[in-house]
Design a protein around this motif. Sequence first.
Motif, short mmCIF file in Angstrom:
data_model
loop_
_atom_site.label_atom_id
_atom_site.label_comp_id
_atom_site.label_asym_id
_atom_site.label_seq_id
_atom_site.Cartn_x
_atom_site.Cartn_y
_atom_site.Cartn_z
N VAL A 89 -8.58 -10.68 4.47
CA VAL A 89 -9.95 -10.58 4.97
C VAL A 89 -10.95 -10.80 3.84
CG1 VAL A 89 -11.67 -9.03 6.00
CG2 VAL A 89 -9.34 -9.10 6.91
N ARG B 58 -12.12 -17.48 11.18
CA ARG B 58 -13.20 -17.02 10.29
C ARG B 58 -14.16 -16.08 11.02
NH1 ARG B 58 -13.76 -19.03 5.50
NH2 ARG B 58 -16.04 -19.05 5.51
N TYR C 265 -6.65 -15.82 10.95
CA TYR C 265 -7.90 -15.39 10.33
C TYR C 265 -8.61 -16.60 9.69
CZ TYR C 265 -11.29 -13.16 7.32
OH TYR C 265 -12.47 -12.81 6.71
N ARG D 191 -16.73 -10.67 13.05
CA ARG D 191 -16.37 -9.33 13.55
C ARG D 191 -14.92 -9.37 14.03
NH1 ARG D 191 -20.71 -9.57 17.92
NH2 ARG D 191 -19.67 -11.57 17.95
N LEU D 192 -14.11 -8.51 13.46
CA LEU D 192 -12.67 -8.50 13.68
C LEU D 192 -12.22 -7.12 14.14
CD1 LEU D 192 -9.67 -9.51 13.10
CD2 LEU D 192 -10.06 -8.71 10.74
N VAL E 194 -14.79 -4.95 10.25
CA VAL E 194 -13.36 -4.88 10.56
C VAL E 194 -13.13 -3.52 11.21
CG1 VAL E 194 -11.00 -4.90 9.68
CG2 VAL E 194 -12.76 -6.29 8.55
N THR F 291 -16.39 -11.82 6.89
CA THR F 291 -16.23 -10.81 7.92
C THR F 291 -17.03 -9.57 7.56
OG1 THR F 291 -14.03 -11.68 8.37
CG2 THR F 291 -14.52 -9.49 9.24
#
Length: 193
Positions: A42, A24, A20, A27-28, A50, A47
Amino acid sequence: MGSAGADLLTPLASLFAKVYAAQRPARLAVLGISTGNGLEHVDPAVTRLVVGVDVNLSYLAVTRQRFMRLGPSLRLLCGDAEKVELEAGGFDLVHAALLLEHADPRAILSRVAGWLSPGGAFSVVLELPDGGAAPAGGDASPALRAVAERRRLVPPEELRRLAAAAGLAERRAFVVPLPSGRHLFAALYGRRV
């Protein structure tokens, strides 16, 4: 993860934290999010989305409760990662830890390749076979033991082959030794352009 899998929580959260921090992602997506282990890393300033996917609605409820600080940027979907619909090209990082052992790796990798944005990355963690070491879930509840019995370990060579077939190139990979004597395989793949 049960008491036999408790030694996995810290290493898995640490692996997630490292990928992570390096990626960076704006959108995860986290496939097999369970109760959100690792989401404490997070940063909502980095971000803005998620998406967590899991087949267990109870786990998702725990995740929502634990990570209320993420607010509306945290979207949780109850479903199978092999079937869930996510936005094509919509994610800078997709993470899946100990998921491919319980799914069709070919289907997952193909779907992930489509979900990645240009320059996006797929982070994956696999459990490696260890002679004589107790498998994850060894002294867990009957339901968790049943899940553990259905799992199929995915050799890193198979993962590499399937990833290449899906258009994903390996950026880095390494083995993580655990205090229990077991080992994890962690790898990062990028979409080929």
